[in-house]
Scaffold this motif. Structure first.
Motif, PDB file in Angstrom:
ATOM      1  N   ARG A  19      47.284 -13.343 -61.276  1.00 24.21           N
ATOM      2  CA  ARG A  19      46.929 -12.930 -62.628  1.00 24.21           C
ATOM      3  C   ARG A  19      47.845 -13.656 -63.609  1.00 24.21           C
ATOM      4  NH1 ARG A  19      43.896  -8.703 -64.559  1.00 24.21           N
ATOM      5  NH2 ARG A  19      44.263  -8.099 -66.738  1.00 24.21           N
ATOM      6  N   VAL A  51      37.260 -16.350 -74.413  1.00 24.74           N
ATOM      7  CA  VAL A  51      36.930 -14.992 -74.853  1.00 24.74           C
ATOM      8  C   VAL A  51      36.921 -14.973 -76.373  1.00 24.74           C
ATOM      9  CG1 VAL A  51      39.356 -14.226 -74.677  1.00 24.74           C
ATOM     10  CG2 VAL A  51      37.504 -12.535 -74.647  1.00 24.74           C
ATOM     11  N   GLY A  55      36.754  -9.755 -77.864  1.00 29.52           N
ATOM     12  CA  GLY A  55      36.922  -9.531 -76.438  1.00 29.52           C
ATOM     13  C   GLY A  55      35.657  -9.146 -75.723  1.00 29.52           C
ATOM     14  N   THR A  58      32.493 -13.312 -73.166  1.00 31.07           N
ATOM     15  CA  THR A  58      33.295 -14.232 -72.366  1.00 31.07           C
ATOM     16  C   THR A  58      32.417 -15.349 -71.817  1.00 31.07           C
ATOM     17  OG1 THR A  58      32.975 -12.854 -70.403  1.00 31.07           O
ATOM     18  CG2 THR A  58      34.968 -12.456 -71.709  1.00 31.07           C
ATOM     19  N   THR A  69      38.284 -13.775 -64.210  1.00 31.63           N
ATOM     20  CA  THR A  69      37.926 -12.894 -65.319  1.00 31.63           C
ATOM     21  C   THR A  69      38.950 -13.046 -66.438  1.00 31.63           C
ATOM     22  OG1 THR A  69      36.960 -11.275 -63.794  1.00 31.63           O
ATOM     23  CG2 THR A  69      37.461 -10.531 -66.032  1.00 31.63           C
ATOM     24  N   SER A  71      40.335 -11.701 -70.091  1.00 30.47           N
ATOM     25  CA  SER A  71      40.337 -10.486 -70.895  1.00 30.47           C
ATOM     26  C   SER A  71      41.459 -10.578 -71.921  1.00 30.47           C
ATOM     27  CB  SER A  71      40.532  -9.247 -70.015  1.00 30.47           C
ATOM     28  OG  SER A  71      41.777  -9.307 -69.332  1.00 30.47           O
ATOM     29  N   ARG A  72      41.347  -9.804 -72.971  1.00 28.64           N
ATOM     30  CA  ARG A  72      42.377  -9.817 -74.006  1.00 28.64           C
ATOM     31  C   ARG A  72      42.675  -8.409 -74.469  1.00 28.64           C
ATOM     32  NH1 ARG A  72      40.409 -13.398 -78.754  1.00 28.64           N
ATOM     33  NH2 ARG A  72      42.298 -12.624 -79.778  1.00 28.64           N
ATOM     34  N   ASP A  73      43.880  -8.228 -74.973  1.00 30.55           N
ATOM     35  CA  ASP A  73      44.297  -6.960 -75.543  1.00 30.55           C
ATOM     36  C   ASP A  73      44.844  -7.270 -76.935  1.00 30.55           C
ATOM     37  OD1 ASP A  73      45.615  -4.633 -76.348  1.00 30.55           O
ATOM     38  OD2 ASP A  73      46.164  -4.107 -74.300  1.00 30.55           O
ATOM     39  N   VAL A  79      46.342 -12.334 -73.660  1.00 29.72           N
ATOM     40  CA  VAL A  79      45.094 -12.709 -73.003  1.00 29.72           C
ATOM     41  C   VAL A  79      45.431 -13.027 -71.556  1.00 29.72           C
ATOM     42  CG1 VAL A  79      45.305 -15.113 -73.772  1.00 29.72           C
ATOM     43  CG2 VAL A  79      43.090 -14.232 -73.029  1.00 29.72           C
ATOM     44  N   ASP A  80      44.662 -12.465 -70.645  1.00 30.13           N
ATOM     45  CA  ASP A  80      44.919 -12.604 -69.220  1.00 30.13           C
ATOM     46  C   ASP A  80      43.794 -13.372 -68.535  1.00 30.13           C
ATOM     47  OD1 ASP A  80      46.382  -9.280 -68.741  1.00 30.13           O
ATOM     48  OD2 ASP A  80      47.177 -11.102 -69.629  1.00 30.13           O
ATOM     49  N   GLN A  82      42.484 -13.190 -64.664  1.00 31.01           N
ATOM     50  CA  GLN A  82      42.546 -12.695 -63.294  1.00 31.01           C
ATOM     51  C   GLN A  82      41.796 -13.672 -62.407  1.00 31.01           C
ATOM     52  OE1 GLN A  82      44.111  -9.941 -61.897  1.00 31.01           O
ATOM     53  NE2 GLN A  82      43.447 -10.834 -59.953  1.00 31.01           N
TER      54      GLN A  82
END
Length: 124
Positions: A19, A51, A55, A58, A69, A71-73, A79-80, A82
């Motif tokens: 990750r 993304v 969010g 994608t 995958t 994803s963002r927060d 932003v990650d 995986q």
């Protein structure tokens, strides 16, 4: 000016997972679409995933769709990526990048800010 710092790279066996995380500072993170790119030795930098600002949308390169995958927060300015079922051909330096436009782009030249990269090595 946005600063991006990636982390989470390393050495993993084929079939394993990693990750990656990218932390942003110095700007309003939610204004930027975010992307992950990678560059293997002797090859051009290539698009991996994107993304949108919210969010909710994608996009992926065909070779990673279903395995990676993004994803963002927006509350944490991160932003990650995986990465599951890793393959030796996923070996590269991975970069996160910020794009100030609303257009989904797979072209590295359209991104305004870049991190320094993190190495991912997948052994067979």
């Amino acid at each position: 000016q946005v600063q991006l710092v990636e982390s989470g790279g390393g050495l993993v066996q084929a079939g394993g997972s990693l990750r990656l995380s990218c932390a942003a500072s110095g700007g309003t993170f939610s204004w930027y679409a975010m992307g992950w790119f990678r560059q293997a030795p002797g090859k051009e930098r290539e698009f991996v995933a994107h993304v949108r600002r919210s969010g909710f949308s994608t996009y992926y390169q065909d070779s990673v769709r279903g395995r990676f995958t993004i994803s963002r927060d927006n509350a944490k300015n991160t932003v990650d990526l995986q990465m599951n079922s890793l393959k030796p051909e996923d070996t590269a330096v991975y970069y996160c990048a910020a794009d100030s436009t609303a257009v989904v782009s797979r072209n590295a030249r359209d991104y305004d800010y870049w991190g320094q990269g993190t190495q991912v090595t997948v052994s067979s």
